[in-house]
Design a protein around this motif. Structure first.
Motif, PDB file in Angstrom:
ATOM      1  N   VAL A 170       0.840  -1.203   0.000  1.00  0.00           N
ATOM      2  CA  VAL A 170       0.000   0.000   0.000  1.00  0.00           C
ATOM      3  C   VAL A 170       0.877   1.256   0.000  1.00  0.00           C
ATOM      4  CG1 VAL A 170      -1.763   1.307   1.256  1.00  0.00           C
ATOM      5  CG2 VAL A 170      -1.909  -1.183   1.119  1.00  0.00           C
ATOM      6  N   ALA A 171       1.989   1.185   0.703  1.00  0.00           N
ATOM      7  CA  ALA A 171       2.908   2.321   0.715  1.00  0.00           C
ATOM      8  C   ALA A 171       3.439   2.589  -0.694  1.00  0.00           C
ATOM      9  CB  ALA A 171       4.069   2.050   1.677  1.00  0.00           C
ATOM     10  N   ARG A 172       3.781   1.523  -1.417  1.00  0.00           N
ATOM     11  CA  ARG A 172       4.258   1.690  -2.791  1.00  0.00           C
ATOM     12  C   ARG A 172       3.143   2.212  -3.692  1.00  0.00           C
ATOM     13  NH1 ARG A 172       7.403  -3.006  -1.586  1.00  0.00           N
ATOM     14  NH2 ARG A 172       5.673  -4.376  -2.186  1.00  0.00           N
ATOM     15  N   LEU A 173       1.936   1.689  -3.491  1.00  0.00           N
ATOM     16  CA  LEU A 173       0.807   2.069  -4.334  1.00  0.00           C
ATOM     17  C   LEU A 173       0.453   3.542  -4.165  1.00  0.00           C
ATOM     18  CD1 LEU A 173      -2.428  -0.093  -4.689  1.00  0.00           C
ATOM     19  CD2 LEU A 173      -2.526   2.381  -4.635  1.00  0.00           C
ATOM     20  N   THR A 174       0.487   4.018  -2.930  1.00  0.00           N
ATOM     21  CA  THR A 174       0.050   5.394  -2.645  1.00  0.00           C
ATOM     22  C   THR A 174       1.201   6.388  -2.592  1.00  0.00           C
ATOM     23  OG1 THR A 174       0.178   4.988  -0.248  1.00  0.00           O
ATOM     24  CG2 THR A 174      -1.934   4.560  -1.337  1.00  0.00           C
ATOM     25  N   GLY A 175       2.443   5.891  -2.569  1.00  0.00           N
ATOM     26  CA  GLY A 175       3.582   6.796  -2.485  1.00  0.00           C
ATOM     27  C   GLY A 175       3.786   7.386  -1.110  1.00  0.00           C
ATOM     28  N   CYS A 176       3.338   6.675  -0.076  1.00  0.00           N
ATOM     29  CA  CYS A 176       3.487   7.149   1.309  1.00  0.00           C
ATOM     30  C   CYS A 176       4.407   6.214   2.088  1.00  0.00           C
ATOM     31  CB  CYS A 176       2.121   7.186   2.007  1.00  0.00           C
ATOM     32  SG  CYS A 176       0.980   8.396   1.333  1.00  0.00           S
ATOM     33  N   PRO A 177       5.037   6.708   3.154  1.00  0.00           N
ATOM     34  CA  PRO A 177       5.842   5.826   4.008  1.00  0.00           C
ATOM     35  C   PRO A 177       4.966   4.762   4.676  1.00  0.00           C
ATOM     36  CG  PRO A 177       6.350   8.142   4.416  1.00  0.00           C
ATOM     37  CD  PRO A 177       5.129   8.123   3.561  1.00  0.00           C
ATOM     38  N   VAL A 178       5.564   3.621   4.973  1.00  0.00           N
ATOM     39  CA  VAL A 178       4.832   2.539   5.622  1.00  0.00           C
ATOM     40  C   VAL A 178       4.245   3.005   6.952  1.00  0.00           C
ATOM     41  CG1 VAL A 178       5.030   0.251   6.665  1.00  0.00           C
ATOM     42  CG2 VAL A 178       6.195   0.743   4.507  1.00  0.00           C
ATOM     43  N   GLY A 179       5.008   3.790   7.707  1.00  0.00           N
ATOM     44  CA  GLY A 179       4.524   4.268   8.992  1.00  0.00           C
ATOM     45  C   GLY A 179       3.270   5.116   8.858  1.00  0.00           C
ATOM     46  N   THR A 180       3.192   5.881   7.783  1.00  0.00           N
ATOM     47  CA  THR A 180       1.998   6.702   7.540  1.00  0.00           C
ATOM     48  C   THR A 180       0.790   5.814   7.271  1.00  0.00           C
ATOM     49  OG1 THR A 180       3.325   8.510   6.636  1.00  0.00           O
ATOM     50  CG2 THR A 180       0.991   8.474   6.052  1.00  0.00           C
ATOM     51  N   ILE A 181       0.992   4.768   6.501  1.00  0.00           N
ATOM     52  CA  ILE A 181      -0.109   3.844   6.205  1.00  0.00           C
ATOM     53  C   ILE A 181      -0.585   3.169   7.480  1.00  0.00           C
ATOM     54  CG2 ILE A 181      -0.788   1.779   4.933  1.00  0.00           C
ATOM     55  CD1 ILE A 181      -0.339   4.281   3.219  1.00  0.00           C
ATOM     56  N   ARG A 182       0.353   2.716   8.318  1.00  0.00           N
ATOM     57  CA  ARG A 182      -0.026   2.078   9.579  1.00  0.00           C
ATOM     58  C   ARG A 182      -0.820   3.049  10.458  1.00  0.00           C
ATOM     59  NH1 ARG A 182       2.389  -2.761  10.427  1.00  0.00           N
ATOM     60  NH2 ARG A 182       4.234  -3.264   9.173  1.00  0.00           N
ATOM     61  N   SER A 183      -0.394   4.293  10.499  1.00  0.00           N
ATOM     62  CA  SER A 183      -1.087   5.299  11.301  1.00  0.00           C
ATOM     63  C   SER A 183      -2.498   5.531  10.777  1.00  0.00           C
ATOM     64  CB  SER A 183      -0.297   6.610  11.291  1.00  0.00           C
ATOM     65  OG  SER A 183      -0.995   7.631  11.978  1.00  0.00           O
ATOM     66  N   ARG A 184      -2.647   5.619   9.464  1.00  0.00           N
ATOM     67  CA  ARG A 184      -3.974   5.849   8.880  1.00  0.00           C
ATOM     68  C   ARG A 184      -4.910   4.683   9.177  1.00  0.00           C
ATOM     69  NH1 ARG A 184      -2.180   8.214   2.895  1.00  0.00           N
ATOM     70  NH2 ARG A 184      -1.440  10.257   3.650  1.00  0.00           N
ATOM     71  N   VAL A 185      -4.383   3.465   9.079  1.00  0.00           N
ATOM     72  CA  VAL A 185      -5.208   2.287   9.353  1.00  0.00           C
ATOM     73  C   VAL A 185      -5.622   2.260  10.821  1.00  0.00           C
ATOM     74  CG1 VAL A 185      -5.236  -0.236   9.456  1.00  0.00           C
ATOM     75  CG2 VAL A 185      -4.240   0.925   7.474  1.00  0.00           C
ATOM     76  N   ALA A 186      -4.687   2.555  11.712  1.00  0.00           N
ATOM     77  CA  ALA A 186      -4.988   2.549  13.137  1.00  0.00           C
ATOM     78  C   ALA A 186      -6.044   3.599  13.472  1.00  0.00           C
ATOM     79  CB  ALA A 186      -3.719   2.810  13.951  1.00  0.00           C
ATOM     80  N   ARG A 187      -5.920   4.777  12.898  1.00  0.00           N
ATOM     81  CA  ARG A 187      -6.897   5.832  13.144  1.00  0.00           C
ATOM     82  C   ARG A 187      -8.256   5.463  12.563  1.00  0.00           C
ATOM     83  NH1 ARG A 187      -4.841  11.074  14.340  1.00  0.00           N
ATOM     84  NH2 ARG A 187      -2.575  11.086  14.641  1.00  0.00           N
TER      85      ARG A 187
END
Length: 212
Positions: A170-187
């Motif tokens: 997902v990080a590769r798909l959206t161009g975001c850091p992995v940590g950002t993706i984890r944060s978005r999912v958690a929120r």
């Protein structure tokens, strides 16, 4: 004796291994389709058609546009399949194309003049109806709950928790850091849980009122 924690970890590992094996097969079909194998094209499209539909449905929030967007996604993918080299899974590659198709549809819609400021009340009513999804009682629909999330959190949640992509994909798909993706999912998960609790509380209040 295997503890519940170990059992859950083993189940997660088995599901991840099964998903990776499936993705590997789909990627092989995509590469074979690139070489002109019609049977591989059919397998590739058939394996991912449902994932694409679910993804665009959550992104665009317009049931009437889902089929057209899914078709547009596959037309784009098949037209550019000769450039697919298998550096990522074919599923991740295809969903990135679906994401662009939805974005382009938004831009196209924004460029057209609006004929009326009155919302389509029929569509609004249809979208407010319960969807009968398992685990959501009292008319709570997952699509409605996800629709209330900010777009970036909804996208991250759908890709990882609904479609099963890894955080790295997902990080590769959206161009975001992995940590950002984890944060978005958690929120997103926290917001969804809170929404469910609130809805359950309201339902209990109504039930108590009717009982009185």
């Amino acid at each position: 004796m295997i503890t519940p924690t170990l059992t859950a970890a083993r189940d997660d590992h088995d599901q991840r291994a099964e998903r990776e094996s499936r993705d590997a097969s789909i990627t092989e079909w995509a590469l074979a389709a690139r070489g002109g194998d019609p049977a591989a094209v059919e397998r590739f499209v058939g394996a991912l058609h449902r994932d694409v539909q679910r993804f665009v449905a959550h992104l665009c929030a317009d049931p009437q546009a889902v089929d057209d967007l899914a078709q547009d996604t596959f037309l784009r993918a098949l037209g550019s399949l000769h450039r697919f080299e298998g550096r990522c899974s074919a599923r991740t590659w295809l969903l990135s194309i679906a994401r662009r198709a939805v974005t382009d549809s938004f831009r196209h819609a924004a460029s057209r003049p609006r004929l009326s400021d009155v919302p389509d009340w029929r569509l609004a009513v249809e979208r407010s109806q319960p969807h009968g999804l398992p685990g959501f009682d009292d008319g709570i629909a997952l699509a409605d709950l996800l629709g209330a999330l900010p777009g970036e959190r909804r996208e991250a949640f759908v890709l990882t928790q609904v479609l099963g992509l890894s955080y790295e994909d997902v990080a590769r798909l959206t161009g975001c850091p992995v940590g950002t993706i984890r944060s978005r999912v958690a929120r997103a998960r926290a917001t969804l849980l809170e929404s469910v609790r609130e809805a359950e509380g309201e339902a209990e209040g109504v039930a108590e009122g009717e009982a009185a």
